[in-house]
Structures are given as structure tokens and as C-alpha cells.
Design a protein around this motif. Structure first.
Motif, mmCIF file in Angstrom:
data_model
loop_
_atom_site.group_PDB
_atom_site.id
_atom_site.type_symbol
_atom_site.label_atom_id
_atom_site.label_comp_id
_atom_site.label_asym_id
_atom_site.label_seq_id
_atom_site.Cartn_x
_atom_site.Cartn_y
_atom_site.Cartn_z
ATOM 1 N N GLY A 1 0.815 -1.202 0.000
ATOM 2 C CA GLY A 1 0.000 0.000 0.000
ATOM 3 C C GLY A 1 0.851 1.255 0.000
ATOM 4 N N GLU A 2 0.181 2.390 0.148
ATOM 5 C CA GLU A 2 0.866 3.673 0.120
ATOM 6 C C GLU A 2 0.293 4.558 1.222
ATOM 7 O OE1 GLU A 2 2.104 7.100 -3.192
ATOM 8 O OE2 GLU A 2 0.624 5.538 -3.662
ATOM 9 N N VAL A 3 1.177 5.366 1.847
ATOM 10 C CA VAL A 3 0.735 6.250 2.922
ATOM 11 C C VAL A 3 1.249 7.654 2.685
ATOM 12 C CG1 VAL A 3 0.756 4.344 4.586
ATOM 13 C CG2 VAL A 3 2.744 5.862 4.419
ATOM 14 N N ARG A 4 0.635 8.601 3.403
ATOM 15 C CA ARG A 4 1.121 9.973 3.439
ATOM 16 C C ARG A 4 1.559 10.274 4.866
ATOM 17 N NH1 ARG A 4 -3.407 13.429 3.910
ATOM 18 N NH2 ARG A 4 -2.771 13.587 6.086
ATOM 19 N N MET A 5 2.807 10.743 5.012
ATOM 20 C CA MET A 5 3.287 11.124 6.329
ATOM 21 C C MET A 5 3.224 12.640 6.467
ATOM 22 S SD MET A 5 6.398 8.859 7.854
ATOM 23 C CE MET A 5 7.582 9.091 6.537
ATOM 24 N N ASP A 6 2.634 13.102 7.579
ATOM 25 C CA ASP A 6 2.524 14.536 7.816
ATOM 26 C C ASP A 6 3.866 15.142 8.198
ATOM 27 O OD1 ASP A 6 -0.202 14.465 7.338
ATOM 28 O OD2 ASP A 6 -0.691 14.092 9.435
ATOM 29 N N ARG A 7 4.582 14.504 9.108
ATOM 30 C CA ARG A 7 5.862 15.011 9.615
ATOM 31 C C ARG A 7 6.827 13.848 9.752
ATOM 32 N NH1 ARG A 7 5.533 19.537 13.459
ATOM 33 N NH2 ARG A 7 6.564 18.297 15.056
ATOM 34 N N ASN A 8 8.110 14.139 9.563
ATOM 35 C CA ASN A 8 9.139 13.117 9.781
ATOM 36 C C ASN A 8 10.420 13.797 10.235
ATOM 37 O OD1 ASN A 8 10.933 10.968 9.763
ATOM 38 N ND2 ASN A 8 11.330 11.163 7.576
ATOM 39 N N PHE A 9 10.711 13.681 11.515
ATOM 40 C CA PHE A 9 11.963 14.192 12.050
ATOM 41 C C PHE A 9 12.815 13.062 12.619
ATOM 42 C CE2 PHE A 9 8.907 17.694 12.443
ATOM 43 C CZ PHE A 9 9.588 18.692 11.779
ATOM 44 N N ALA A 10 12.395 11.815 12.430
ATOM 45 C CA ALA A 10 13.075 10.686 13.060
ATOM 46 C C ALA A 10 13.746 9.744 12.079
ATOM 47 C CB ALA A 10 12.070 9.899 13.916
ATOM 48 N N LEU A 11 13.165 9.550 10.908
ATOM 49 C CA LEU A 11 13.695 8.575 9.965
ATOM 50 C C LEU A 11 14.661 9.222 8.983
ATOM 51 C CD1 LEU A 11 10.454 6.569 9.078
ATOM 52 C CD2 LEU A 11 12.133 6.110 10.885
ATOM 53 N N GLU A 12 15.772 8.538 8.756
ATOM 54 C CA GLU A 12 16.736 8.982 7.764
ATOM 55 C C GLU A 12 16.222 8.642 6.365
ATOM 56 O OE1 GLU A 12 19.277 10.696 8.402
ATOM 57 O OE2 GLU A 12 19.595 10.426 10.552
ATOM 58 N N PRO A 13 16.734 9.340 5.329
ATOM 59 C CA PRO A 13 16.299 9.031 3.964
ATOM 60 C C PRO A 13 16.485 7.560 3.586
ATOM 61 C CG PRO A 13 17.496 11.107 4.001
ATOM 62 C CD PRO A 13 17.621 10.521 5.371
ATOM 63 N N GLU A 14 17.553 6.936 4.115
ATOM 64 C CA GLU A 14 17.771 5.514 3.818
ATOM 65 C C GLU A 14 16.644 4.659 4.382
ATOM 66 O OE1 GLU A 14 21.717 7.588 3.923
ATOM 67 O OE2 GLU A 14 19.943 7.532 5.210
ATOM 68 N N GLU A 15 16.106 5.072 5.533
ATOM 69 C CA GLU A 15 15.034 4.290 6.151
ATOM 70 C C GLU A 15 13.725 4.429 5.381
ATOM 71 O OE1 GLU A 15 15.531 4.090 10.812
ATOM 72 O OE2 GLU A 15 16.010 6.121 10.104
ATOM 73 N N THR A 16 13.360 5.665 5.008
ATOM 74 C CA THR A 16 12.136 5.835 4.234
ATOM 75 C C THR A 16 12.282 5.186 2.862
ATOM 76 O OG1 THR A 16 12.894 8.030 3.505
ATOM 77 C CG2 THR A 16 11.443 7.933 5.435
ATOM 78 N N GLY A 17 13.502 5.247 2.307
ATOM 79 C CA GLY A 17 13.739 4.610 1.024
ATOM 80 C C GLY A 17 13.611 3.095 1.089
ATOM 81 N N ALA A 18 13.903 2.540 2.267
ATOM 82 C CA ALA A 18 13.800 1.093 2.461
ATOM 83 C C ALA A 18 12.386 0.663 2.815
ATOM 84 C CB ALA A 18 14.767 0.644 3.556
ATOM 85 N N GLY A 19 11.474 1.640 2.991
ATOM 86 C CA GLY A 19 10.080 1.291 3.219
ATOM 87 C C GLY A 19 9.560 1.515 4.619
ATOM 88 N N PHE A 20 10.335 2.178 5.484
ATOM 89 C CA PHE A 20 9.881 2.419 6.851
ATOM 90 C C PHE A 20 9.116 3.741 6.937
ATOM 91 C CE2 PHE A 20 13.313 -0.601 7.481
ATOM 92 C CZ PHE A 20 12.744 -1.477 8.403
ATOM 93 N N VAL A 21 8.125 3.767 7.813
ATOM 94 C CA VAL A 21 7.304 4.956 8.025
ATOM 95 C C VAL A 21 7.091 5.151 9.520
ATOM 96 C CG1 VAL A 21 6.107 4.686 5.819
ATOM 97 C CG2 VAL A 21 5.114 3.672 7.889
ATOM 98 N N LEU A 22 6.610 6.333 9.894
ATOM 99 C CA LEU A 22 6.198 6.612 11.256
ATOM 100 C C LEU A 22 4.685 6.441 11.330
ATOM 101 C CD1 LEU A 22 8.339 9.813 11.954
ATOM 102 C CD2 LEU A 22 8.850 7.461 12.645
ATOM 103 N N ALA A 23 4.233 5.467 12.095
ATOM 104 C CA ALA A 23 2.803 5.169 12.142
ATOM 105 C C ALA A 23 1.996 6.333 12.697
ATOM 106 C CB ALA A 23 2.554 3.909 12.971
ATOM 107 N N CYS A 24 2.609 7.119 13.613
ATOM 108 C CA CYS A 24 1.862 8.226 14.214
ATOM 109 C C CYS A 24 1.606 9.362 13.237
ATOM 110 C CB CYS A 24 2.595 8.758 15.448
ATOM 111 S SG CYS A 24 4.066 9.770 15.089
ATOM 112 N N GLN A 25 2.332 9.383 12.131
ATOM 113 C CA GLN A 25 2.193 10.458 11.148
ATOM 114 C C GLN A 25 1.631 9.973 9.818
ATOM 115 O OE1 GLN A 25 3.011 13.799 11.883
ATOM 116 N NE2 GLN A 25 3.025 12.870 13.916
ATOM 117 N N SER A 26 1.336 8.688 9.733
ATOM 118 C CA SER A 26 0.941 8.097 8.450
ATOM 119 C C SER A 26 -0.570 7.984 8.301
ATOM 120 C CB SER A 26 1.561 6.703 8.314
ATOM 121 O OG SER A 26 2.974 6.793 8.235
ATOM 122 N N HIS A 27 -1.028 8.321 7.089
ATOM 123 C CA HIS A 27 -2.435 8.202 6.721
ATOM 124 C C HIS A 27 -2.504 7.411 5.417
ATOM 125 C CE1 HIS A 27 -3.529 11.326 9.680
ATOM 126 N NE2 HIS A 27 -2.374 11.856 9.326
#
Length: 353
Positions: A315-341
């Protein structure tokens, strides 16, 4: 999972900050054996309300059979419910619940030359990193550049001074005060990008530094990140952890900017158990999980601590804010559940990866 820990010591380190030490019972020693730079998520009921916060461990990391030392630094935040409680009411003997240490802002001791740029309470995890490194790796060197408002507001002065005394020649300390002149050292003023770009090459051989650790308020971390980029430092050598973010601060790019789906179903795996639930309009994926799984991991709910990090299986999500994950992490498919819709009708998360 949260575990009850009894407060064994509280030490005032500045007028507005304390260091709190928790006693670790023998049966939980391995659970709470932290890596240098990790943090604790704590939970307590204040005024009938459950409060969760994340605080970095400032004590050196231990190795078995030596028992772990759990000591965290807590600075008073305007309007902060838990920090106000910790400074004004928390007492030795009180019980606070805590999760096992987590976090990826870590340095496993190894030979090399390392440096940190920290601001305010950003010293907390870096103190653990530097103390552990210098004690375990005899050839390692560490340069600490720290920024504080005044000398009186500087946390862990004695601990940092002790590192200088115990590791002369291997630990280099540079202090900048933004609101107070020093008798020796750097002139007063903030450590912005331009100043750091000129300062860092004068302090240490920037190209040969094996790892940079940036920690503190968003403004300082972004300024230091920009200075290192100007100096040609490989981004893979730069690690950062942000302690304070204004509500209107710009975050790293989200996974997608597409509009959230009005009707979606979330499938989530947590501690080996899976479930699926409809996502209610406007709620984050973390909120969806929490409606049925109170054990879902979270602390700040602001996209800063990274506790709710999960792998986006499909699936696909939209994250409102991200101050915790590095670009490598988001590129690998990780998201912040508290900011994801959810953006797609079906979304699957795995909290266990």
C-alpha cells in the motif's frame, strides 16, 4: 512492553534539569542493557492522564555481568506535563514504567575519530556515546562541540569535565555560549551553518572523522547538517537525533504527498500477531492500531522519537511530519505510524521488523 522501575536517585544538574536513575531488578538486567546513545520510553499517570515521554540515557553502556545503569536527563519544557512532574514531584522510591531501551542514534565502540555537535539537552545521549567509546576503545578519539545558553544552564558539566580528566589527548571539548561571554574559548553567539563551516576545519581534520553525531534542537541540527554538507562530508557518516521541534517546523519529505484515502483497511503485525481494522476518517495508522492493540509502540506522537517506526509491507501512505527517519530508512520502506495516513484502500504495516 512496559516494566515498573523504581527511582533510586534524583540529582539536580541545572536549575531546570534533573538526572533520574532507575533501579533495575536482576531479572530485567538484560532487558534494560542499553547501547550507547539509546533512549527510554517512560509511562506514568499524572493527574489521572497517561503520559508517555522519551528520554535519552546518559550513563555509559555496560556489559555483562555488570548491571546496567539507567540514568536519564530530563529538562523542564514549557507546558511539559511529565518534565514538570519530574522536576517538582518525582521522588526517590517512586515507580515509573519504562520500555526496553530503543533507538538507532548509537555508536558501538570501535577504533576511529568521532565528533559531535550538540545543543542543550542534546548532550544526554552523546555523553553515553563518548564515555562508552573512550572507556572501551583505547585508540579512539572524540571531539565534542557543545552549544548552551549560559554556563549555568549547561547540563552534565562535571561528567564532561571528568571525561577530559580521564582521557587527556583523546577527548577534545569546545564550548560555545549563545548568551554569555567566556573567559576563554569561543566568542559568544549561536553555532549557525556559516560559523560551523569555518570552525570545524580549525578544530579537527574533517575528512578523516569516522562519524558525526548531531543532537539537540531542530535548528542547531539542521545548521550543523548544512555545514557538514558544505564541507563535503559523506552523509552516511552523519547521524542525528532531534530533541525539540516547533509545531510549524518543516519536516523531511513525506513518503508521498497524495491525498489520504477516505476508506481504507489497515493490516498490522505486532509482536507476532496480525489484525486488520478499518481506518476511521482523519486518524493516523497508529491511532487505528491503538483502538484494538493498546501495546502498539509510541511515545511522542509528533514524528520525532521514532518509537512507532514500522515497515510498509504494501500500500501507500502519506506522512505529515518526519523528524526521526533517515532518507535511507524511508527509502527502504519504513514509516512513522503516528504520522501516516492511508492513500490506498489497503495498507499493511509490520512493527516487528
Amino acid at each position: 512492553m512496559f516494566h515498573p522501575l523504581r527511582v533510586s536517585a534524583i540529582e539536580r544538574v541545572t536549575d531546570d534539569a534533573v538526572a533520574v536513575t532507575f533501579a533495575v531488578p536482576p531479572e530485567l538486567r538484560e532487558t534494560f542493557r542499553h547501547r550507547p546513545g539509546q533512549h527510554l520510553n517512560v509511562r506514568h499517570r499524572v493527574g489521572g492522564e497517561e503520559i508517555r515521554r522519551s528520554y535519552s540515557i546518559c550513563a555509559p553502556a555496560s556489559t555483562g555481568p555488570e548491571p546496567p545503569v539507567l540514568r536519564v536527563g530530563i529538562r523542564l519544557v514549557d507546558g511539559g506535563v511529565f518534565s514538570t512532574y519530574a522536576l517538582k514531584e518525582l521522588a526517590v522510591g517512586d515507580v515509573v514504567e519504562a520500555m526496553a531501551p530503543i533507538g538507532r542514534f548509537v555508536l558501538e565502540p570501535r577504533a576511529g575519530h568521532f565528533a559531535a555537535v550538540v545543543g542543550g539537552s542534546g548532550i544526554t545521549p552523546v555523553l553515553s556515546i563518548a564515555a562508552t567509546l573512550l572507556a572501551r576503545e583505547r585508540t579512539a578519539r572524540f571531539c565534542l562541540i557543545r552549544s548552551d545558553r549560559t554556563a549555568a544552564s549547561t547540563m552534565f558539566l562535571e561528567e564532561v569535565a571528568d571525561l577530559k580528566d580521564r582521557h587527556p589527548g583523546r577527548f577534545h571539548l569546545v564550548t560555545a555560549l549563545s548568551r554569555e561571554e567566556q573567559a576563554a574559548g569561543l566568542p559568544s553567539g549561536r553555532l549557525d551553518r556559516e560559523r560551523l563551516t569555518g570552525l570545524l576545519p580549525a578544530l579537527l581534520p574533517v575528512p578523516s572523522v569516522d562519524g558525526w553525531f548531531l543532537c539537540g534542537p531542530l535548528g542547531l541540527v539542521r545548521q550543523a547538517e548544512g555545514a557538514l554538507r558544505d564541507l563535503g562530508v559523506d552523509r552516511a557518516r552523519v547521524h542525528q537525533e532531534i530533541f525539540h521541534v516547533a509545531d510549524d517546523a518543516p519536516a523531511r519529505p513525506a513518503v508521498t504527498t497524495a491525498a489520504a484515502s477516505s476508506q481504507s483497511t489497515l493490516t498490522a503485525t505486532l509482536d507476532g500477531r496480525s489484525g486488520n481494522w478499518p481506518v476511521q476518517e482523519g486518524e493516523s495508522l497508529l491511532e487505528t492500531v491503538l483502538r484494538s492493540r493498546a501495546d502498539a509502540p509510541y511515545a511522542c506522537k509528533g514524528g520525532v522519537c521514532g518509537t512507532c517506526r514500522a515497515y510498509l509491507v504494501s500500500g501507500e501512505v502519506r506522512m505529515d511530519r518526519n523528524f526521526a527517519l533517515e532518507p535511507e530508512e524511508t527509502g527502504a520502506g519504513f514509516v512513522l505510524a503516528c504520522q501516516s495516513h492511508p492513500v490506498t484502500p489497503e495498507v499493511e504495516l509490520d512493527f516487528d521488523r
